[in-house]
Motif scaffolding. Structure first.
Motif, short mmCIF file in Angstrom:
data_model
loop_
_atom_site.label_atom_id
_atom_site.label_comp_id
_atom_site.label_asym_id
_atom_site.label_seq_id
_atom_site.Cartn_x
_atom_site.Cartn_y
_atom_site.Cartn_z
N PRO A 286 0.80 -1.23 0.00
CA PRO A 286 0.00 0.00 0.00
C PRO A 286 0.83 1.28 0.00
O PRO A 286 0.31 2.36 -0.31
CB PRO A 286 -0.82 -0.12 1.29
N TYR A 287 2.11 1.18 0.36
CA TYR A 287 2.94 2.38 0.50
C TYR A 287 4.03 2.51 -0.57
O TYR A 287 4.75 3.51 -0.59
CB TYR A 287 3.60 2.37 1.88
N ALA A 288 4.14 1.52 -1.43
CA ALA A 288 5.22 1.52 -2.43
C ALA A 288 4.96 2.60 -3.48
O ALA A 288 3.87 2.69 -4.04
CB ALA A 288 5.33 0.16 -3.10
N PRO A 289 5.97 3.41 -3.79
CA PRO A 289 5.78 4.45 -4.80
C PRO A 289 5.88 3.89 -6.22
O PRO A 289 6.43 2.80 -6.44
CB PRO A 289 6.95 5.40 -4.52
N ALA A 290 5.33 4.62 -7.17
CA ALA A 290 5.47 4.27 -8.58
C ALA A 290 6.84 4.75 -9.03
O ALA A 290 7.00 5.87 -9.52
CB ALA A 290 4.36 4.92 -9.39
N ALA A 291 7.84 3.92 -8.81
CA ALA A 291 9.22 4.32 -9.07
C ALA A 291 10.02 3.10 -9.50
O ALA A 291 10.66 2.43 -8.69
CB ALA A 291 9.85 4.95 -7.84
N TYR A 292 9.96 2.80 -10.80
CA TYR A 292 10.71 1.68 -11.36
C TYR A 292 11.79 2.24 -12.28
O TYR A 292 11.52 3.14 -13.07
CB TYR A 292 9.78 0.77 -12.17
N PRO A 293 13.04 1.77 -12.20
CA PRO A 293 13.50 0.60 -11.43
C PRO A 293 14.10 0.93 -10.06
O PRO A 293 14.74 0.07 -9.47
CB PRO A 293 14.55 0.01 -12.35
N GLU A 294 13.89 2.15 -9.55
CA GLU A 294 14.49 2.52 -8.28
C GLU A 294 14.12 1.55 -7.16
O GLU A 294 15.00 1.10 -6.40
CB GLU A 294 14.08 3.94 -7.89
N VAL A 295 12.83 1.24 -7.03
CA VAL A 295 12.40 0.34 -5.97
C VAL A 295 12.94 -1.07 -6.21
O VAL A 295 13.33 -1.77 -5.27
CB VAL A 295 10.86 0.34 -5.85
N HIS A 296 12.99 -1.48 -7.48
CA HIS A 296 13.58 -2.80 -7.80
C HIS A 296 15.01 -2.89 -7.29
O HIS A 296 15.39 -3.88 -6.64
CB HIS A 296 13.55 -3.02 -9.31
N HIS A 297 15.82 -1.88 -7.61
CA HIS A 297 17.22 -1.90 -7.15
C HIS A 297 17.29 -1.90 -5.63
O HIS A 297 18.14 -2.59 -5.03
CB HIS A 297 17.95 -0.67 -7.69
N MET A 298 16.42 -1.14 -4.98
CA MET A 298 16.48 -0.98 -3.54
C MET A 298 16.10 -2.27 -2.80
O MET A 298 16.72 -2.63 -1.80
CB MET A 298 15.55 0.16 -3.12
N THR A 299 15.07 -2.98 -3.28
CA THR A 299 14.62 -4.19 -2.59
C THR A 299 15.37 -5.44 -3.00
O THR A 299 15.24 -6.49 -2.36
CB THR A 299 13.12 -4.43 -2.82
N SER A 300 16.17 -5.37 -4.05
CA SER A 300 16.84 -6.56 -4.58
C SER A 300 17.64 -7.33 -3.54
O SER A 300 17.53 -8.56 -3.44
CB SER A 300 17.74 -6.17 -5.76
#
Length: 355
Positions: A286-300
């Protein structure tokens, strides 16, 4: 299937059984893609394809290479930083630092294209956007067919205008990332089911169509062929095969009664994707921003640490809506079963028509 699921062994097994195996180049280096292409060629002489991710544009208000105060002032960067703070507990629990959100936006696209022009494969497909006509023409000159993943009629028309040879029409039932060309948060939840989308695309463009999204049985393949597709593409169905490179915890989760449903989420990558509902998705989605691939890199790093620990509760368990129909068969045998089911479904339709 990016990230290791469609490794060379799976591609070759599908190709040898009469299907068209696809090697996912997403999240791999250009050299890594090249090495895997060579491995596939060493395992089979049959045709296969390679899938590429399109580079992602900068967000509104951001400029390439911006740093410091300019980046911090960007609303997307600010949202990513808030999300990073929320994920601090995950990093502590899995004993790994969060990744650098500025890990690159192009996925090595130009370098991968250069390799595929120099050393062609039969087919290249594109996801997260539409290649330019120049790219399509360059691949055509070396004998490569091109397919563009589309989720709307507008995207299908853009692919036709770019000169693509075919479309991969992806319904909202599909597992993993939605292949939309423009990530538009205000359109979240507005995706179209596969059969309805096929009908719309068929009336709008004249290109050959590959149908994908939630397909797990031969009868479903018959249904999409009857709806106007030339081919059907399956992903989730092959994740549980021995040849798949998916982590074992992911494979088990696909048929585990504990995971009862899928959901579209931005929790793991910042881009809308369908996965099994687990703890991470429930707590952070519910809190994840629309920010690809930034979130992908961060959670990897967290996802990798969870996979190493065999903990499915913090993994991106990508899965289509038909995941409970997955069958733990060798990939080649699964292709044969699907073909037999398709033939039976076609025969049943003929019998009904004759009656």
């Amino acid at each position: 299937m990016a990230g290791g699921g469609s490794r060379p062994e799976l591609v070759a097994a599908v190709a040898e059984a009469g299907g068209l195996g696809f090697l996912a180049a997403g999240y791999k280096t250009a050299d890594g893609m090249y090495q895997e292409i060579q491995q596939v060629r060493g395992l089979t002489g049959q045709p296969f394809g390679v899938n590429l991710f399109l580079p992602q544009p900068e967000y509104p208000g951001a400029s390439p290479g911006s740093t410091g105060a300019a980046r911090a002032a960007n609303p997307v960067s600010a949202a990513v930083e808030v999300y990073r703070n929320q994920l601090a507990g995950e990093a502590t629990w899995y004993r790994t630092p969060l990744g650098d959100p500025d890990g690159g936006r192009d996925d090595g696209y130009d370098a991968k294209l250069a390799i595929l022009v120099e050393d062609p494969v039969p087919l290249v497909s594109f996801t997260f956007g539409c290649p330019t006509r120049e790219v399509v023409d360059a691949l055509r000159r070396v004998g490569t067919l091109t397919v563009v993943t589309v989720t709307t009629v507008a995207e299908a028309r853009a692919a036709e205008e770019a000169g693509a040879d075919g479309l991969c029409v992806q319904g909202i039932e599909a597992g993993g990332h939605q292949g939309t060309h423009r990530d538009c948060p205000e359109a979240d939840g507005a995706g179209i089911g596969l059969l309805a989308l096929l009908a719309q695309v068929r009336e709008a463009v004249r290109l050959p169509v590959i149908a994908t999204g939630g397909i797990m049985r031969g009868a479903q393949i018959a249904a999409v062929l009857a709806a106007g597709a030339e081919l059907a593409q399956l992903g989730t169905a092959f994740l549980v095969t021995p040849e798949s490179g998916a982590p074992e915890a992911h494979k088990r989760a696909l048929t585990d009664p504990l995971f009862t449903r899928t959901e579209l989420t931005r929790a793991f990558s910042g881009r809308l994707a369908r996965g099994l509902v687990n703890r991470f998705l429930r707590e952070h989605g519910p809190y994840a921003p629309a920010a690809y691939p930034e979130v992908h890199h961060m959670t990897s790093p967290v996802r990798k640490a969870a996979a190493k620990a065999g903990d499915p509760q913090a993994m991106a368990l990508w899965a289509g809506q038909g995941h409970r129909l997955a069958r733990e068969l060798p990939a080649g045998q699964l292709v044969e079963v699907l073909i037999a089911e398709l033939d039976a479904a076609k025969a049943a339709l003929v019998e009904r028509g004759a009656a």
